[in-house]
Design a protein around this motif. Structure first.
Motif, PDB file in Angstrom:
ATOM      1  N   ALA A  14       0.830  -1.202   0.000  1.00  0.00           N
ATOM      2  CA  ALA A  14       0.000   0.000   0.000  1.00  0.00           C
ATOM      3  C   ALA A  14       0.871   1.260   0.000  1.00  0.00           C
ATOM      4  O   ALA A  14       0.637   2.188  -0.776  1.00  0.00           O
ATOM      5  CB  ALA A  14      -0.939  -0.016   1.205  1.00  0.00           C
ATOM      6  N   ALA A  15       1.877   1.294   0.856  1.00  0.00           N
ATOM      7  CA  ALA A  15       2.761   2.461   0.920  1.00  0.00           C
ATOM      8  C   ALA A  15       3.598   2.588  -0.352  1.00  0.00           C
ATOM      9  O   ALA A  15       3.843   3.696  -0.832  1.00  0.00           O
ATOM     10  CB  ALA A  15       3.667   2.374   2.140  1.00  0.00           C
ATOM     11  N   GLY A  16       4.016   1.466  -0.909  1.00  0.00           N
ATOM     12  CA  GLY A  16       4.779   1.490  -2.146  1.00  0.00           C
ATOM     13  C   GLY A  16       3.966   2.028  -3.309  1.00  0.00           C
ATOM     14  O   GLY A  16       4.477   2.754  -4.164  1.00  0.00           O
ATOM     15  N   LEU A  17       2.678   1.683  -3.333  1.00  0.00           N
ATOM     16  CA  LEU A  17       1.800   2.193  -4.381  1.00  0.00           C
ATOM     17  C   LEU A  17       1.623   3.704  -4.258  1.00  0.00           C
ATOM     18  O   LEU A  17       1.616   4.423  -5.259  1.00  0.00           O
ATOM     19  CB  LEU A  17       0.442   1.493  -4.323  1.00  0.00           C
ATOM     20  CG  LEU A  17       0.454   0.022  -4.760  1.00  0.00           C
ATOM     21  CD1 LEU A  17      -0.838  -0.661  -4.355  1.00  0.00           C
ATOM     22  CD2 LEU A  17       0.685  -0.087  -6.252  1.00  0.00           C
ATOM     23  N   ALA A  20       4.818   5.303  -5.497  1.00  0.00           N
ATOM     24  CA  ALA A  20       4.894   5.252  -6.961  1.00  0.00           C
ATOM     25  C   ALA A  20       3.952   6.280  -7.573  1.00  0.00           C
ATOM     26  O   ALA A  20       4.292   6.932  -8.568  1.00  0.00           O
ATOM     27  CB  ALA A  20       4.545   3.855  -7.455  1.00  0.00           C
ATOM     28  N   MET A  21       2.776   6.432  -6.987  1.00  0.00           N
ATOM     29  CA  MET A  21       1.819   7.408  -7.499  1.00  0.00           C
ATOM     30  C   MET A  21       2.372   8.829  -7.339  1.00  0.00           C
ATOM     31  O   MET A  21       2.250   9.664  -8.235  1.00  0.00           O
ATOM     32  CB  MET A  21       0.482   7.280  -6.777  1.00  0.00           C
ATOM     33  CG  MET A  21      -0.630   8.078  -7.422  1.00  0.00           C
ATOM     34  SD  MET A  21      -2.194   7.856  -6.605  1.00  0.00           S
ATOM     35  CE  MET A  21      -2.082   9.082  -5.334  1.00  0.00           C
ATOM     36  N   ALA A  22       2.987   9.111  -6.207  1.00  0.00           N
ATOM     37  CA  ALA A  22       3.551  10.434  -5.960  1.00  0.00           C
ATOM     38  C   ALA A  22       4.682  10.749  -6.931  1.00  0.00           C
ATOM     39  O   ALA A  22       4.890  11.909  -7.296  1.00  0.00           O
ATOM     40  CB  ALA A  22       4.050  10.538  -4.526  1.00  0.00           C
ATOM     41  N   ALA A  23       5.405   9.720  -7.373  1.00  0.00           N
ATOM     42  CA  ALA A  23       6.520   9.922  -8.288  1.00  0.00           C
ATOM     43  C   ALA A  23       6.084   9.976  -9.752  1.00  0.00           C
ATOM     44  O   ALA A  23       6.894  10.273 -10.621  1.00  0.00           O
ATOM     45  CB  ALA A  23       7.539   8.800  -8.102  1.00  0.00           C
ATOM     46  N   PRO A  25       3.999  11.606 -12.838  1.00  0.00           N
ATOM     47  CA  PRO A  25       3.405  12.902 -13.213  1.00  0.00           C
ATOM     48  C   PRO A  25       1.880  12.820 -13.290  1.00  0.00           C
ATOM     49  O   PRO A  25       1.318  11.789 -13.648  1.00  0.00           O
ATOM     50  CB  PRO A  25       3.990  13.187 -14.601  1.00  0.00           C
ATOM     51  CG  PRO A  25       5.195  12.312 -14.711  1.00  0.00           C
ATOM     52  CD  PRO A  25       4.938  11.125 -13.847  1.00  0.00           C
ATOM     53  N   ALA A  26       1.215  13.910 -12.964  1.00  0.00           N
ATOM     54  CA  ALA A  26      -0.247  13.944 -12.951  1.00  0.00           C
ATOM     55  C   ALA A  26      -0.839  13.663 -14.322  1.00  0.00           C
ATOM     56  O   ALA A  26      -1.978  13.194 -14.419  1.00  0.00           O
ATOM     57  CB  ALA A  26      -0.728  15.300 -12.437  1.00  0.00           C
ATOM     58  N   THR A  27      -0.098  13.920 -15.378  1.00  0.00           N
ATOM     59  CA  THR A  27      -0.611  13.703 -16.726  1.00  0.00           C
ATOM     60  C   THR A  27      -0.427  12.268 -17.222  1.00  0.00           C
ATOM     61  O   THR A  27      -0.941  11.913 -18.274  1.00  0.00           O
ATOM     62  CB  THR A  27       0.085  14.654 -17.705  1.00  0.00           C
ATOM     63  OG1 THR A  27       1.497  14.445 -17.623  1.00  0.00           O
ATOM     64  CG2 THR A  27      -0.248  16.109 -17.390  1.00  0.00           C
ATOM     65  N   ASP A  28       0.278  11.450 -16.478  1.00  0.00           N
ATOM     66  CA  ASP A  28       0.549  10.067 -16.871  1.00  0.00           C
ATOM     67  C   ASP A  28      -0.688   9.199 -16.615  1.00  0.00           C
ATOM     68  O   ASP A  28      -1.249   9.218 -15.516  1.00  0.00           O
ATOM     69  CB  ASP A  28       1.740   9.530 -16.071  1.00  0.00           C
ATOM     70  CG  ASP A  28       2.277   8.218 -16.617  1.00  0.00           C
ATOM     71  OD1 ASP A  28       1.500   7.427 -17.184  1.00  0.00           O
ATOM     72  OD2 ASP A  28       3.488   7.996 -16.467  1.00  0.00           O
ATOM     73  N   ARG A  29      -1.112   8.453 -17.612  1.00  0.00           N
ATOM     74  CA  ARG A  29      -2.302   7.598 -17.471  1.00  0.00           C
ATOM     75  C   ARG A  29      -2.118   6.504 -16.423  1.00  0.00           C
ATOM     76  O   ARG A  29      -3.088   6.020 -15.847  1.00  0.00           O
ATOM     77  CB  ARG A  29      -2.653   6.952 -18.811  1.00  0.00           C
ATOM     78  CG  ARG A  29      -3.215   7.930 -19.789  1.00  0.00           C
ATOM     79  CD  ARG A  29      -3.608   7.236 -21.054  1.00  0.00           C
ATOM     80  NE  ARG A  29      -4.337   8.157 -21.911  1.00  0.00           N
ATOM     81  CZ  ARG A  29      -4.983   7.807 -22.980  1.00  0.00           C
ATOM     82  NH1 ARG A  29      -4.985   6.543 -23.344  1.00  0.00           N
ATOM     83  NH2 ARG A  29      -5.617   8.695 -23.689  1.00  0.00           N
ATOM     84  N   ARG A  30      -0.892   6.086 -16.178  1.00  0.00           N
ATOM     85  CA  ARG A  30      -0.635   5.041 -15.182  1.00  0.00           C
ATOM     86  C   ARG A  30      -0.962   5.500 -13.769  1.00  0.00           C
ATOM     87  O   ARG A  30      -1.196   4.690 -12.886  1.00  0.00           O
ATOM     88  CB  ARG A  30       0.823   4.591 -15.248  1.00  0.00           C
ATOM     89  CG  ARG A  30       1.155   3.873 -16.556  1.00  0.00           C
ATOM     90  CD  ARG A  30       2.613   3.564 -16.648  1.00  0.00           C
ATOM     91  NE  ARG A  30       3.317   4.840 -16.803  1.00  0.00           N
ATOM     92  CZ  ARG A  30       4.625   4.973 -16.783  1.00  0.00           C
ATOM     93  NH1 ARG A  30       5.394   3.938 -16.602  1.00  0.00           N
ATOM     94  NH2 ARG A  30       5.188   6.163 -16.926  1.00  0.00           N
ATOM     95  N   ARG A  31      -0.993   6.799 -13.559  1.00  0.00           N
ATOM     96  CA  ARG A  31      -1.287   7.337 -12.227  1.00  0.00           C
ATOM     97  C   ARG A  31      -2.676   6.917 -11.753  1.00  0.00           C
ATOM     98  O   ARG A  31      -2.868   6.582 -10.583  1.00  0.00           O
ATOM     99  CB  ARG A  31      -1.155   8.849 -12.232  1.00  0.00           C
ATOM    100  CG  ARG A  31      -1.262   9.474 -10.868  1.00  0.00           C
ATOM    101  CD  ARG A  31      -1.083  10.997 -10.975  1.00  0.00           C
ATOM    102  NE  ARG A  31      -1.368  11.628  -9.730  1.00  0.00           N
ATOM    103  CZ  ARG A  31      -0.465  12.058  -8.871  1.00  0.00           C
ATOM    104  NH1 ARG A  31       0.811  11.912  -9.149  1.00  0.00           N
ATOM    105  NH2 ARG A  31      -0.828  12.640  -7.751  1.00  0.00           N
ATOM    106  N   ALA A  32      -3.661   6.903 -12.629  1.00  0.00           N
ATOM    107  CA  ALA A  32      -5.019   6.494 -12.262  1.00  0.00           C
ATOM    108  C   ALA A  32      -5.053   5.026 -11.844  1.00  0.00           C
ATOM    109  O   ALA A  32      -5.744   4.661 -10.889  1.00  0.00           O
ATOM    110  CB  ALA A  32      -5.983   6.745 -13.412  1.00  0.00           C
ATOM    111  N   VAL A  33      -4.288   4.202 -12.536  1.00  0.00           N
ATOM    112  CA  VAL A  33      -4.226   2.779 -12.184  1.00  0.00           C
ATOM    113  C   VAL A  33      -3.566   2.615 -10.814  1.00  0.00           C
ATOM    114  O   VAL A  33      -4.036   1.840  -9.977  1.00  0.00           O
ATOM    115  CB  VAL A  33      -3.463   1.982 -13.268  1.00  0.00           C
ATOM    116  CG1 VAL A  33      -3.240   0.546 -12.839  1.00  0.00           C
ATOM    117  CG2 VAL A  33      -4.210   2.046 -14.590  1.00  0.00           C
ATOM    118  N   LEU A  34      -2.482   3.334 -10.592  1.00  0.00           N
ATOM    119  CA  LEU A  34      -1.802   3.283  -9.290  1.00  0.00           C
ATOM    120  C   LEU A  34      -2.731   3.766  -8.179  1.00  0.00           C
ATOM    121  O   LEU A  34      -2.764   3.187  -7.088  1.00  0.00           O
ATOM    122  CB  LEU A  34      -0.531   4.135  -9.307  1.00  0.00           C
ATOM    123  CG  LEU A  34       0.631   3.588 -10.115  1.00  0.00           C
ATOM    124  CD1 LEU A  34       1.715   4.647 -10.273  1.00  0.00           C
ATOM    125  CD2 LEU A  34       1.188   2.335  -9.463  1.00  0.00           C
TER     126      LEU A  34
END
Length: 64
Positions: A14-17, A20-23, A25-34
């Motif tokens: 949970a903390a690792g996710l 990873a989300m904090a690292a 960029p807000a425009t990256d589509r992977r952020r929503a999955v994270l």
């Protein structure tokens, strides 16, 4: 002493996710999955706390 990485920083923890989300960029589509995976990873804690504080005026579902 152990020099191993603590489990809380493992990529799928949970903390690792969250890290990873904090690292990411807000425009990256992977952020929503994270974000979705992090929410699912923290749900057991949310449920535990909701049950702990239920019966104090708010329904358990609302607390979760």
């Amino acid at each position: 002493m152990s020099t191993a990485t603590p489990p809380a920083t493992a990529p799928d923890s949970a903390a690792g996710l969250l890290a990873a989300m904090a690292a990411t960029p807000a425009t990256d589509r992977r952020r929503a999955v994270l974000r979705d995976r992090a929410i699912e990873a923290w749900l057991p804690l949310a449920r535990h706390l909701a049950h702990r504080y239920s019966g104090r005026g708010e329904p358990t579902d609302d607390l979760i």
